[in-house]
Design a protein around this motif. Structure first.
Motif, PDB file in Angstrom:
ATOM      1  N   TYR A   1      -2.489  -8.593   1.046  1.00 50.91           N
ATOM      2  CA  TYR A   1      -2.977  -7.234   0.827  1.00 50.91           C
ATOM      3  C   TYR A   1      -4.488  -7.228   1.056  1.00 50.91           C
ATOM      4  O   TYR A   1      -5.245  -7.757   0.249  1.00 50.91           O
ATOM      5  CB  TYR A   1      -2.602  -6.767  -0.578  1.00 50.91           C
ATOM      6  CG  TYR A   1      -1.105  -6.810  -0.758  1.00 50.91           C
ATOM      7  CD1 TYR A   1      -0.322  -5.708  -0.446  1.00 50.91           C
ATOM      8  CD2 TYR A   1      -0.457  -7.974  -1.159  1.00 50.91           C
ATOM      9  CE1 TYR A   1       1.056  -5.740  -0.557  1.00 50.91           C
ATOM     10  CE2 TYR A   1       0.923  -8.017  -1.274  1.00 50.91           C
ATOM     11  CZ  TYR A   1       1.670  -6.907  -0.962  1.00 50.91           C
ATOM     12  OH  TYR A   1       3.043  -6.950  -1.057  1.00 50.91           O
TER      13      TYR A   1
ATOM     14  N   ASP B   1       7.440  -4.103  -2.591  1.00 52.97           N
ATOM     15  CA  ASP B   1       7.625  -5.034  -1.476  1.00 52.97           C
ATOM     16  C   ASP B   1       8.532  -6.187  -1.903  1.00 52.97           C
ATOM     17  O   ASP B   1       9.414  -6.603  -1.144  1.00 52.97           O
ATOM     18  CB  ASP B   1       6.282  -5.567  -0.978  1.00 52.97           C
ATOM     19  CG  ASP B   1       5.478  -4.535  -0.204  1.00 52.97           C
ATOM     20  OD1 ASP B   1       6.051  -3.508   0.221  1.00 52.97           O
ATOM     21  OD2 ASP B   1       4.266  -4.765  -0.015  1.00 52.97           O
TER      22      ASP B   1
ATOM     23  N   LYS C   1       2.966  -1.165  -5.150  1.00 49.35           N
ATOM     24  CA  LYS C   1       3.288  -1.543  -3.773  1.00 49.35           C
ATOM     25  C   LYS C   1       3.780  -2.992  -3.715  1.00 49.35           C
ATOM     26  O   LYS C   1       4.761  -3.290  -3.041  1.00 49.35           O
ATOM     27  CB  LYS C   1       2.038  -1.358  -2.904  1.00 49.35           C
ATOM     28  CG  LYS C   1       2.265  -1.561  -1.423  1.00 49.35           C
ATOM     29  CD  LYS C   1       0.969  -1.382  -0.640  1.00 49.35           C
ATOM     30  CE  LYS C   1       0.379  -0.020  -0.928  1.00 49.35           C
ATOM     31  NZ  LYS C   1      -0.940   0.187  -0.326  1.00 49.35           N
ATOM     32  N   ARG C   2       3.110  -3.893  -4.419  1.00 48.27           N
ATOM     33  CA  ARG C   2       3.517  -5.299  -4.425  1.00 48.27           C
ATOM     34  C   ARG C   2       4.909  -5.455  -5.026  1.00 48.27           C
ATOM     35  O   ARG C   2       5.742  -6.190  -4.496  1.00 48.27           O
ATOM     36  CB  ARG C   2       2.505  -6.144  -5.205  1.00 48.27           C
ATOM     37  CG  ARG C   2       1.190  -6.333  -4.487  1.00 48.27           C
ATOM     38  CD  ARG C   2       0.101  -6.751  -5.479  1.00 48.27           C
ATOM     39  NE  ARG C   2      -1.153  -7.081  -4.870  1.00 48.27           N
ATOM     40  CZ  ARG C   2      -2.025  -6.207  -4.361  1.00 48.27           C
ATOM     41  NH1 ARG C   2      -1.762  -4.924  -4.363  1.00 48.27           N
ATOM     42  NH2 ARG C   2      -3.163  -6.601  -3.832  1.00 48.27           N
TER      43      ARG C   2
ATOM     44  N   GLY D   1       3.456 -11.125  -0.129  1.00 51.47           N
ATOM     45  CA  GLY D   1       2.695 -10.543   0.965  1.00 51.47           C
ATOM     46  C   GLY D   1       1.203 -10.740   0.816  1.00 51.47           C
ATOM     47  O   GLY D   1       0.719 -11.268  -0.189  1.00 51.47           O
TER      48      GLY D   1
ATOM     49  N   VAL E   1       5.032  -9.569   3.608  1.00 55.99           N
ATOM     50  CA  VAL E   1       4.469  -8.416   4.298  1.00 55.99           C
ATOM     51  C   VAL E   1       2.964  -8.630   4.456  1.00 55.99           C
ATOM     52  O   VAL E   1       2.349  -9.366   3.694  1.00 55.99           O
ATOM     53  CB  VAL E   1       4.733  -7.083   3.549  1.00 55.99           C
ATOM     54  CG1 VAL E   1       6.209  -6.801   3.450  1.00 55.99           C
ATOM     55  CG2 VAL E   1       4.100  -7.092   2.170  1.00 55.99           C
TER      56      VAL E   1
ATOM     57  N   ARG F   1      -0.363  -6.294   4.689  1.00 50.96           N
ATOM     58  CA  ARG F   1      -0.888  -4.931   4.530  1.00 50.96           C
ATOM     59  C   ARG F   1      -2.404  -4.972   4.513  1.00 50.96           C
ATOM     60  O   ARG F   1      -3.010  -5.815   4.007  1.00 50.96           O
ATOM     61  CB  ARG F   1      -0.392  -4.306   3.235  1.00 50.96           C
ATOM     62  CG  ARG F   1       1.094  -4.067   3.267  1.00 50.96           C
ATOM     63  CD  ARG F   1       1.446  -3.253   2.025  1.00 50.96           C
ATOM     64  NE  ARG F   1       2.840  -3.084   1.884  1.00 50.96           N
ATOM     65  CZ  ARG F   1       3.513  -1.998   2.286  1.00 50.96           C
ATOM     66  NH1 ARG F   1       2.894  -1.001   2.843  1.00 50.96           N
ATOM     67  NH2 ARG F   1       4.803  -1.911   2.109  1.00 50.96           N
TER      68      ARG F   1
ATOM     69  N   ARG G   1      12.141  -7.924   2.022  1.00 52.65           N
ATOM     70  CA  ARG G   1      12.051  -8.067   3.474  1.00 52.65           C
ATOM     71  C   ARG G   1      11.174  -9.232   3.915  1.00 52.65           C
ATOM     72  O   ARG G   1      10.755  -9.318   5.049  1.00 52.65           O
ATOM     73  CB  ARG G   1      11.599  -6.759   4.109  1.00 52.65           C
ATOM     74  CG  ARG G   1      10.309  -6.245   3.603  1.00 52.65           C
ATOM     75  CD  ARG G   1      10.019  -4.872   4.132  1.00 52.65           C
ATOM     76  NE  ARG G   1       9.257  -4.321   3.076  1.00 52.65           N
ATOM     77  CZ  ARG G   1       9.049  -3.113   2.697  1.00 52.65           C
ATOM     78  NH1 ARG G   1       9.471  -2.238   3.243  1.00 52.65           N
ATOM     79  NH2 ARG G   1       8.382  -2.697   1.706  1.00 52.65           N
TER      80      ARG G   1
END
Length: 155
Positions: A82, A145, A141-142, A80, A153, A155, A150
Motif C-alpha cells: 500500500y 483485500d 481496504k487491507r 498486499g 495486491v 495499491r 485474490r
C-alpha cells in the motif's frame, strides 16, 4: 500524539516524510481476526507500525503485533503493498507521512491478549463482525483485500 488520516483529500497537508511500515492480518484457527482500538484516533485497526533500522518487514510486523496486542505471531503470507501517495498521516507534532506499508498475513503462536500505550482495546473478531466497526478506509481496504483472497495486491 494525535494522528489524522487523509486519503485522496485535496485539503490534506503535504507529506514531509516517507516511512516504511508493516501491518498484519492475524487470523486464529477459528477464522477470527485480531484488531486493536488505537489511542491516537480511537479507530479499530490492524496491528502495525514503523519499521526500525536492522529489521526486516516481517520482523517489523511480528514486533509491532506483540508490542500493541501481546500476541506472538508467525508470518504466513502477504496481503498486499500500500503506497498511495494521496494517503498521508498527519501527526500532532507536524510530521506528515506518505503511506508506504506492507500488509502481511500471520497466525498466532502464543502470547497473552493485552492493550498497550498505542491501543486501549484489543480483541478477536469474527469476519462478519468487522464490517460494523469504526476504522479508517485504508485499514478496511487491507481487510477487504485479505477477505477477497485474490493474492497479494499492489495499491
Amino acid at each position: 500524539m494525535a494522528r489524522r488520516d487523509y486519503e485522496d483529500d485535496p485539503d490534506a497537508p503535504a507529506a514531509n516524510s516517507l516511512v516504511p511500515a508493516a501491518s498484519a492480518v492475524v487470523v486464529d484457527e477459528g477464522g477470527r481476526v485480531l484488531l486493536q482500538r488505537r489511542t491516537d484516533n480511537g479507530m479499530w485497526a490492524l496491528p502495525g507500525g514503523r519499521m526500525e533500522l536492522g529489521e526486516s518487514i516481517g520482523e517489523c510486523a511480528v514486533r509491532e503485533t506483540f508490542e500493541e496486542t501481546g500476541v506472538i505471531v508467525e508470518i504466513t503470507g502477504i496481503v498486499g503493498t500500500y503506497t498511495n501517495p494521496g494517503h498521508v498521516f498527519a501527526y500532532s507534532d507536524g510530521e506528515v507521512c506518505q503511506e508506504f506499508s506492507i500488509c502481511l498475513l500471520a497466525r498466532p503462536t502464543g502470547g497473552t491478549l493485552r492493550t498497550s500505550d498505542e491501543s486501549f482495546e484489543v480483541a478477536w473478531f469474527a469476519r462478519e463482525a468487522i464490517d460494523d466497526l469504526p476504522m479508517v478506509p485504508s485499514i478496511r481496504k487491507r481487510i477487504n483485500d485479505w477477505r477477497a483472497g485474490r493474492g497479494p495486491v499492489v495499491r
